[in-house]
Design an enzyme around this catalytic site. Structure first.
Site, PDB file in Angstrom:
ATOM      1  N   ARG A  46       0.855  -1.201   0.000  1.00 26.95           N
ATOM      2  CA  ARG A  46       0.000   0.000   0.000  1.00 26.95           C
ATOM      3  C   ARG A  46       0.884   1.243   0.000  1.00 26.95           C
ATOM      4  NH1 ARG A  46      -3.204  -3.236   3.426  1.00 26.95           N
ATOM      5  NH2 ARG A  46      -2.346  -2.343   5.325  1.00 26.95           N
ATOM      6  N   LYS A 136     -11.861  14.913   4.804  1.00 26.58           N
ATOM      7  CA  LYS A 136     -13.008  14.382   4.058  1.00 26.58           C
ATOM      8  C   LYS A 136     -13.834  13.442   4.925  1.00 26.58           C
ATOM      9  CE  LYS A 136     -13.465  10.649   1.451  1.00 26.58           C
ATOM     10  NZ  LYS A 136     -13.205   9.607   0.447  1.00 26.58           N
ATOM     11  N   GLU A 177     -19.036  15.216   1.850  1.00 29.06           N
ATOM     12  CA  GLU A 177     -19.329  14.254   0.779  1.00 29.06           C
ATOM     13  C   GLU A 177     -20.574  13.415   1.078  1.00 29.06           C
ATOM     14  OE1 GLU A 177     -16.229  11.380  -0.052  1.00 29.06           O
ATOM     15  OE2 GLU A 177     -17.297  10.598  -1.786  1.00 29.06           O
ATOM     16  N   LYS A 219     -18.586  17.714  -2.043  1.00 26.30           N
ATOM     17  CA  LYS A 219     -18.166  16.605  -2.930  1.00 26.30           C
ATOM     18  C   LYS A 219     -19.372  15.710  -3.196  1.00 26.30           C
ATOM     19  CE  LYS A 219     -14.873  12.788  -3.235  1.00 26.30           C
ATOM     20  NZ  LYS A 219     -13.487  12.399  -3.067  1.00 26.30           N
TER      21      LYS A 219
END
Ligand code: 13P
Length: 340
Positions: A46, A136, A177, A219
């Protein structure tokens, strides 16, 4: 809170026709994408994958900010530097996903609730100290028989507004979002109706909780038919429906709207964003930008495939998608760009 700085950061995130790169996949999401390609699901890979992304030369020509995952901000590149430093040195604003993912909503079959408010104030304080400047939180709304319910919309939106207020308290710009999923056979009209209801509820709640609209980014999803819907509208029809829905619901004080890609193909996402900007760019009160995950990364991930030797080709593919989406923001994306 330094309101001036908050507003300056929000503006910078959508300035100059650049957009955001979402590279904040949680463990399960990242593992799922790796597993699909047979890439071992390890912390090291990752890290390698995300190192490939942030070391792409020229990424900052099209990308203003990158959303990281908590694991990544505690990892180092092979040369020992931090991801936050590499991005900042490249004039890409570093951000962080702070929600804790979704769980089944009690008493509401088929619906989800986003977790993560516990200790959020402390985590945000620490992230600010580390140099992260925006965050976010993703809420998920599913369309289906009898859903979404008002209960699901209100619970999720309440959490989104609490998150946004906590971010602004420490000078972090919240990316808000509320994602209406594309899964299902619902029509584009149904997506419009649900998104309109969700966005009205979002801005009502942001107002109630005192969130500064000038210091945030929305978003949302685009207005699209369900993936399994027989009728699939044209690029321009999607663009028009999306703009119409946003004009009805998003206050002019918001500096920018950065779309998620949500399972659209990379080309579709670019073409639809482009069409919006071709048709109405100069008539809108906010910037129409992108905050794509899959639509920016997918080709690059496939090419990289867990192998160091593929890094240069993967970086080329990522750079290309970033350039296409910056062109889409200017309304200058054309099919030919995909055939170079
Ligand atoms: P996608 O563009 O792949 O939908 O990802 C964007 C994102 O950040 C989802 O939370």
């Amino acid at each position: 809170m330094n309101t001036k700085e908050l507003i300056a950061t929000a503006k910078a995130l959508v300035a100059d026709n650049k957009g955001l790169l979402a590279m904040d996949e949680s463990y399960p999401t990242c593992n799922k994408r790796f597993a699909k390609l047979g890439i071992p699901e390890t912390a090291e890979l990752r890290r390698d994958y995300r190192e490939m992304i942030v070391t792409t030369v020229g990424l900052n020509e099209s990308i203003s900010g990158a959303i990281l995952f908590d694991e990544t901000v505690h990892q180092q590149l092979k040369d020992g530097s931090s991801f936050i430093k590499v991005l900042t040195d490249n004039r890409i604003i570093p951000g962080i996903k702070v929600d804790g993912g979704t769980i089944a909503m009690a008493g509401h079959p088929g619906e989800k609730m986003t977790e993560g408010l516990d200790n959020l104030r402390d985590r945000l304080t620490e992230y600010t100290r580390m140099g992260l400047r925006f965050a976010k939180w993703r809420a998920v709304i599913t369309i289906g028989k009898g859903i979404p319910t008002q209960a699901c919309i209100e619970a999720n939106v309440h959490a989104l507004a609490r998150y946004a207020a906590l971010c602004q308290e420490v000078g972090i710009v919240p990316i808000v979002e509320p994602e209406v999923l594309m899964d299902g056979d619902h029509t584009m009209e149904r997506c419009f109706e649900v998104t309109e209801q969700v966005l009205h509820t979002v801005f009502n709640q942001l107002y109630t909780q005192g969130v500064i609209l000038e210091g945030m980014i929305l978003k949302p999803n685009m207005i699209v038919p369900g993936l399994a819907c027989e009728k699939q509208e044209s690029v321009d029809e999607v663009a028009d429906a999306t703009v119409k829905c946003l004009l009805r619901t998003v206050p002019a004080a918001v500096p920018g709207i950065a779309f998620l890609s949500g399972g659209q193909s990379s080309e579709q996402a670019s073409a639809r964003l482009n069409s919006m900007n071709v048709r109405v760019k100069n008539k809108l009160p906010w910037e129409l930008s992108f905050s794509f995950g899959r639509a920016l990364q997918e080709p690059a991930l496939g090419i990289w495939n867990g192998k160091e030797k593929n890094v240069p080709e993967a970086q080329k593919a990522l750079y290309h998608r970033a350039v296409c989406n910056r062109a889409a923001r200017r309304g200058e994306y054309i099919d030919k760009m995909e055939r170079i």
